[in-house]
Motif scaffolding. Structure first.
Motif, PDB file in Angstrom:
ATOM      1  N   LEU A 339      31.891  31.670  46.363  1.00  0.00           N
ATOM      2  CA  LEU A 339      33.019  32.541  46.055  1.00  0.00           C
ATOM      3  C   LEU A 339      33.646  32.012  44.775  1.00  0.00           C
ATOM      4  N   VAL A 340      33.738  32.875  43.762  1.00  0.00           N
ATOM      5  CA  VAL A 340      34.136  32.435  42.422  1.00  0.00           C
ATOM      6  C   VAL A 340      35.382  33.185  41.963  1.00  0.00           C
ATOM      7  N   PHE A 341      36.318  32.431  41.405  1.00  0.00           N
ATOM      8  CA  PHE A 341      37.545  32.971  40.820  1.00  0.00           C
ATOM      9  C   PHE A 341      37.530  32.636  39.323  1.00  0.00           C
ATOM     10  N   GLU A 342      37.529  33.643  38.472  1.00  0.00           N
ATOM     11  CA  GLU A 342      37.566  33.426  37.032  1.00  0.00           C
ATOM     12  C   GLU A 342      38.898  33.919  36.471  1.00  0.00           C
ATOM     13  N   ARG A 343      39.495  33.136  35.594  1.00  0.00           N
ATOM     14  CA  ARG A 343      40.727  33.560  34.920  1.00  0.00           C
ATOM     15  C   ARG A 343      40.401  33.890  33.469  1.00  0.00           C
ATOM     16  N   TRP A 344      40.666  35.162  33.111  1.00  0.00           N
ATOM     17  CA  TRP A 344      40.364  35.654  31.767  1.00  0.00           C
ATOM     18  C   TRP A 344      41.657  35.998  31.030  1.00  0.00           C
ATOM     19  N   ARG A 345      41.598  35.884  29.710  1.00  0.00           N
ATOM     20  CA  ARG A 345      42.682  36.368  28.848  1.00  0.00           C
ATOM     21  C   ARG A 345      42.108  37.384  27.875  1.00  0.00           C
ATOM     22  N   TYR A 346      42.806  38.502  27.735  1.00  0.00           N
ATOM     23  CA  TYR A 346      42.359  39.564  26.829  1.00  0.00           C
ATOM     24  C   TYR A 346      43.574  40.169  26.134  1.00  0.00           C
ATOM     25  N   LYS A 347      43.631  39.969  24.840  1.00  0.00           N
ATOM     26  CA  LYS A 347      44.716  40.518  24.019  1.00  0.00           C
ATOM     27  C   LYS A 347      46.100  40.190  24.600  1.00  0.00           C
ATOM     28  N   GLY A 348      46.281  38.931  24.950  1.00  0.00           N
ATOM     29  CA  GLY A 348      47.582  38.481  25.422  1.00  0.00           C
ATOM     30  C   GLY A 348      47.836  38.673  26.900  1.00  0.00           C
ATOM     31  N   GLU A 349      46.964  39.378  27.599  1.00  0.00           N
ATOM     32  CA  GLU A 349      47.125  39.581  29.042  1.00  0.00           C
ATOM     33  C   GLU A 349      46.127  38.721  29.808  1.00  0.00           C
ATOM     34  N   ARG A 350      46.531  38.320  31.016  1.00  0.00           N
ATOM     35  CA  ARG A 350      45.630  37.546  31.866  1.00  0.00           C
ATOM     36  C   ARG A 350      45.126  38.402  33.022  1.00  0.00           C
ATOM     37  N   PHE A 351      43.901  38.106  33.426  1.00  0.00           N
ATOM     38  CA  PHE A 351      43.245  38.821  34.511  1.00  0.00           C
ATOM     39  C   PHE A 351      42.501  37.812  35.397  1.00  0.00           C
ATOM     40  N   ILE A 352      42.236  38.235  36.622  1.00  0.00           N
ATOM     41  CA  ILE A 352      41.429  37.442  37.555  1.00  0.00           C
ATOM     42  C   ILE A 352      40.205  38.265  37.953  1.00  0.00           C
ATOM     43  N   ARG A 353      39.063  37.635  37.899  1.00  0.00           N
ATOM     44  CA  ARG A 353      37.827  38.232  38.402  1.00  0.00           C
ATOM     45  C   ARG A 353      37.391  37.410  39.615  1.00  0.00           C
ATOM     46  N   ILE A 354      37.107  38.082  40.726  1.00  0.00           N
ATOM     47  CA  ILE A 354      36.690  37.405  41.958  1.00  0.00           C
ATOM     48  C   ILE A 354      35.362  38.007  42.408  1.00  0.00           C
ATOM     49  N   TYR A 355      34.390  37.150  42.670  1.00  0.00           N
ATOM     50  CA  TYR A 355      33.101  37.675  43.134  1.00  0.00           C
ATOM     51  C   TYR A 355      32.404  36.670  44.041  1.00  0.00           C
ATOM     52  N   PHE A 356      31.469  37.205  44.825  1.00  0.00           N
ATOM     53  CA  PHE A 356      30.602  36.370  45.644  1.00  0.00           C
ATOM     54  C   PHE A 356      29.196  36.489  45.091  1.00  0.00           C
TER      55      PHE A 356
END
Length: 411
Positions: A339-356
């Motif tokens: 189970l993976v949690f990735e923290r991304w930043r794009y044009k000043g905003e942050r996002f979380i991607r979660i996948y198995f």
């Protein structure tokens, strides 16, 4: 340890990783991953249960019961090599050995998790001699404290609700799957005790839920899956009753029933996974909000926990995350699945991607090198507000963190 595998197997096909990096506007800032250990023989407890339940001896393995096998080592190596190549392409990691803030490795105390952690580090950072930090078992299991009668009753009611209200009805609904497993593991005209007894629901003092009967059948199915994944000859998989992958997959659904009825229970999962989920949340917040809990794990780019299927089952329950991948039954957590949690930043905003993600039945059995053309199976979590973007399904920072932290119980 386990260094007898072929260099040809390990390095073939590993040059085609992610030749097109994600656009420069997307920045992968952090990864928190919880991985299951690699392929193992049945644990000593499971061996006793399945042999008593079938009244026959099950095959011995070259590796001690419960420990990581040489084949499992190689499969984990392939996964670690694949992941680290992806993270380098994505800009999370540089070449060579990791710096202090790049990588931290945590394992549960059992041999199979410690050994899997070590091989993942060796594959990701060859020659760097990275040690796994072994955490107390309490992080990876239910607290030992006795639960109240009310809490035990809640766990029991959640289990009954998951099975539709009646254990006997659930056993009847699953009879075709039970009969298929019986045909594979029982000897003709010989006693096979576990298949002739009604299931019984039980709760233990620490809140654990079990189902006598189903627990043993699920251990049998798991052992058959492990025999296949170990690349044992077909004459030794399911006592020679399995001829191909489809026939093996047909014997696995009782594993999902065990998850559904005894592990994927909201109150139980909160009790079992709150400590680990709290660490995941703290790690994702580190460097993004200025917050830092006193018991937070190290603030690194890639934080890797190596644990057990039950830990992933509890975590996915808190996230309300479900999957079904290829020939595996729904919710299956194969050896090495993570189970993976990735923290991304794009044009000043942050996002979380979660996948198995998990290697397929064929990839585990055949030790298929993983690359862009032959990736592991991957299922992403999505909910309202998440968007399909260049790196994958990215979910808004605030909404994702609320979902991650929603069911963490006070520690």
């Amino acid at each position: 340890m386990y260094k007898f595998f072929s260099a040809v197997v390990l390095f073939a096909g590993l040059t085609a990783f992610f030749s097109q990096p994600v656009q420069a506007d997307y920045v992968l800032e952090k990864v928190v991953e919880v991985s299951r250990h690699g392929v193992r023989p049945p644990s000593p407890d499971n061996r006793r249960a399945i042999e008593n339940g079938s009244a026959r001896r099950w095959p011995d393995w070259l590796t001690a019961d419960g420990n990581l096998t040489g084949h499992g080592y190689t499969a984990a190596w392939l996964k670690g090599r694949y992941e680290s190549s992806y993270y380098r392409e994505a800009g999370l990691l540089g070449e060579g050995c990791p710096k202090e803030r790049d990588f931290h490795l945590i394992a549960s105390p059992m041999q199979r998790t410690r050994a899997t952690a070590q091989v993942l580090a060796e594959a990701a950072f060859p020659g760097c001699d990275i040690a796994a930090h072994v955490m107390a078992a309490s992080l990876f299991q239910l607290p030992n404290e006795k639960v109240s009668q009310e809490q035990a009753a809640t766990h029991r009611q959640e289990a009954l609700r998951a099975m539709g209200g009646s254990l006997a009805d659930a056993q009847r609904r699953l009879q075709p799957q039970i009969d298929a497993l019986k045909k594979a593991v029982c000897q003709p005209a010989r006693p096979c005790p576990v298949f002739s007894q009604p299931w019984q629901l039980a709760t233990w003092s620490n809140g654990t839920v079990g189902i006598q009967g189903l627990d043993t059948l699920a251990a049998m199915a798991e052992t058959l899956r492990l025999e296949w994944s170990e690349n044992k000859p077909l004459s030794e998989v399911a006592f020679g009753k399995v001829n191909n992958q489809a026939e093996l997959a047909a014997l696995l659904p009782l594993l999902s029933a065990k998850y559904d009825y005894t592990n994927d229970l909201p109150t139980l999962a909160s009790r079992g996974a709150s400590g680990l989920m709290s660490q995941i949340a703290s790690a994702l917040r580190a460097g993004a909000t200025g917050e830092r809990a006193t018991d937070a794990p190290p603030d690194v780019r890639w934080l890797l926990y190596v644990a057990h299927d039950i830990n992933i089952a509890w975590l996915r329950t808190l996230l309300d995350f479900r999957w079904q991948q290829a020939d595996y039954p729904h919710g299956n957590i194969p050896p090495g699945g993570s189970l993976v949690f990735e923290r991304w930043r794009y044009k000043g905003e942050r996002f979380i991607r979660i996948y198995f993600q998990a290697q397929s039945l064929a990839q585990l059995r055949e030790l298929t090198p993983l690359d862009k053309q032959h990736p592991p199976l991957l299922t992403e979590l999505t909910f309202p507000g998440c968007r399909q973007m260049a790196p994958g399904t990215l979910c808004p920072w605030q909404a994702a963190m609320q979902r991650i932290e929603k069911h963490i119980a006070p520690l």
